[in-house]
Design a protein around this motif. Structure first.
Motif, PDB file in Angstrom:
ATOM      1  N   SER A   1     -65.641 -29.975   2.513  1.00  0.00           N
ATOM      2  CA  SER A   1     -64.308 -29.583   2.450  1.00  0.00           C
ATOM      3  C   SER A   1     -64.354 -28.263   1.424  1.00  0.00           C
ATOM      4  CB  SER A   1     -63.467 -30.335   1.383  1.00  0.00           C
ATOM      5  OG  SER A   1     -64.140 -30.582   0.307  1.00  0.00           O
TER       6      SER A   1
ATOM      7  N   TYR B   1     -65.153 -34.506  -1.026  1.00  0.00           N
ATOM      8  CA  TYR B   1     -64.623 -33.596  -2.066  1.00  0.00           C
ATOM      9  C   TYR B   1     -65.656 -33.877  -3.463  1.00  0.00           C
ATOM     10  CZ  TYR B   1     -60.557 -32.294   0.268  1.00  0.00           C
ATOM     11  OH  TYR B   1     -59.520 -31.695   1.213  1.00  0.00           O
TER      12      TYR B   1
ATOM     13  N   ARG C   1     -57.124 -33.007   3.086  1.00  0.00           N
ATOM     14  CA  ARG C   1     -56.778 -32.607   1.528  1.00  0.00           C
ATOM     15  C   ARG C   1     -55.526 -33.356   0.796  1.00  0.00           C
ATOM     16  NH1 ARG C   1     -58.621 -29.326  -2.061  1.00  0.00           N
ATOM     17  NH2 ARG C   1     -57.041 -28.301  -3.608  1.00  0.00           N
TER      18      ARG C   1
END
Length: 295
Positions: free
Chosen positions: A155, A26, A233
C-alpha cells in the motif's frame, strides 16, 4: 531492552502474520500498535518497560550516529530473511501519526516529529542529515517487493507533486493520526452521551453511522478518508476506526486511551456456523468467533 532486530521481526509478524493471501498490508505503526507489539512479542525478554521508548531507543541505536541518519545500517535482509528496514520505516510512520495538525501535510510539518522520533536536535529543521530527498524510497520499494513475493498487496506509494513525492510513503501508512484519534474519540463519547450511538455496535453498523454523520468531524482530512475511492484503503481505515471504538475508554475526557496502557478490546466478534445433517435433516448452529486483527 529489545534489540532493533527483535523489534524488526516483531513488527513484521504483527502486520503480516495471519493475513489471508491477497490482503493489503499497511505498516500502520502508532503508539497503540507499539504497545501491543511489545506486550505480545517482546514481554518475556524485556519485562515491564516503556515500550514506545524501548522501540525508539532501538531505532536510534541502529540508525542514528553523530546526529546523522545511517540508512546503510538497515539495507538488505537479515539472517531471518526479513528486510532490515521495517522497524526504521515503522519509525517514519510513527512520525506521521504524531503530526500535530491533521489538516496540514507539508514537509515541514512532517519532519518536525520525524526529527523527534530519531532523537535529533530541535535547533535544526527539514530533512535530517543522511536522509536526503528520496533516500528512503529504496527501502519502501524493498518492503513492497517482500510483501508481493509472499502473496500480499503493498500500500506504500509515491505521492503526487514535488511536496508529497517521498513523504507520502509514510503518510499513506498512517491511517489515523493522533489528532484524528482524539477527534474521533471526542465525537464518539459525545454521541454516546446524547444516545446517538451505542457502545455495542458491530463494525458494519458503525460504518453506516459514520457515512451518514461524517460532517460531525469538521476536518477535511477525515472526510477525505471516509469518502476515499480506494476500496482497500477505505476498508483498512474502517478497521482502524472500529479498533479505536472497540478499545475506547468511554469515561475519558480527551485522549483515546491511557498513554501508558495497552489498548484492550472489549468484545469478541463472532458469527454463526450452520451445520446440516443430511441423514436426519436436522440443522444446528454454532458460534464462529472471528480471529482478532493482528493475531
Amino acid at each position: 531492552m529489545a534489540t532493533y532486530g527483535e523489534w524488526n521481526r516483531a513488527i513484521v509478524e504483527y502486520f503480516v502474520g495471519g493475513l489471508p493471501a491477497g490482503a493489503t498490508v499497511y505498516l500502520s505503526v502508532d503508539e497503540d500498535a507499539i504497545l501491543d507489539i511489545g506486550h505480545r512479542f517482546l514481554r518475556e525478554k524485556s519485562g515491564h518497560v516503556d515500550w514506545v521508548e524501548d522501540f525508539l531507543s532501538a531505532v536510534r541505536a541502529r540508525c542514528v550516529l553523530g546526529g546523522e541518519v545511517r540508512l546503510d545500517r538497515v539495507r538488505g535482509n537479515g539472517p531471518d530473511g526479513l528486510p532490515n528496514c521495517v522497524a526504521f520505516l515503522g519509525a517514519m510512520v510513527l512520525a506521521a501519526h504524531q503530526m500535530a495538525d491533521e489538516e496540514a501535510t507539508t514537509e515541514s510539518n512532517y519532519f518536525t516529529p520525524l526529527r523527534r522520533v530519531f532523537g535529533l536536535s530541535d535547533g535544526e529543521w527539514g530533512r535530517p542529515r543522511g536522509l536526503h530527498s528520496g533516500a528512503e524510497e529504496s527501502l519502501w520499494l524493498a518492503w513492497n517487493r517482500w510483501i508481493v513475493v509472499r502473496g500480499f498487496l503493498p500500500s506504500a506509494e509515491r505521492g503526487r507533486g514535488r511536496t508529497y513525492k517521498y513523504i507520502h510513503y509514510a503518510l499513506c501508512q498512517a491511517l489515523l493520526r493522533e489528532g484524528d484519534k482524539r477527534r474521533l474519540a471526542r465525537v464518539f463519547r459525545e454521541s454516546a452521551r446524547s444516545r446517538l450511538i451505542s457502545k455495542e455496535w458491530d463494525k458494519n453498523k458503525l460504518s453506516a453511522w459514520l457515512r451518514m454523520n461524517v460532517g460531525l468531524f469538521h476536518t477535511q482530512h477525515l472526510r477525505e478518508l471516509f469518502h476515499g475511492s480506494d476500496p482497500s484503503r477505505h476498508e483498512a481505515l474502517l478497521r482502524a476506526v472500529y479498533n479505536l471504538y472497540d478499545t475506547l475508554d468511554w469515561a475519558g475526557n480527551e485522549q483515546p486511551s491511557n498513554a501508558n496502557a495497552r489498548p484492550v478490546r472489549r468484545r469478541i466478534m463472532a458469527g454463526l456456523y450452520r451445520v446440516f445433517d443430511p441423514t436426519t435433516g436436522s440443522i444446528s448452529y454454532l458460534l464462529y468467533p472471528r480471529e482478532p486483527e493482528h493475531w
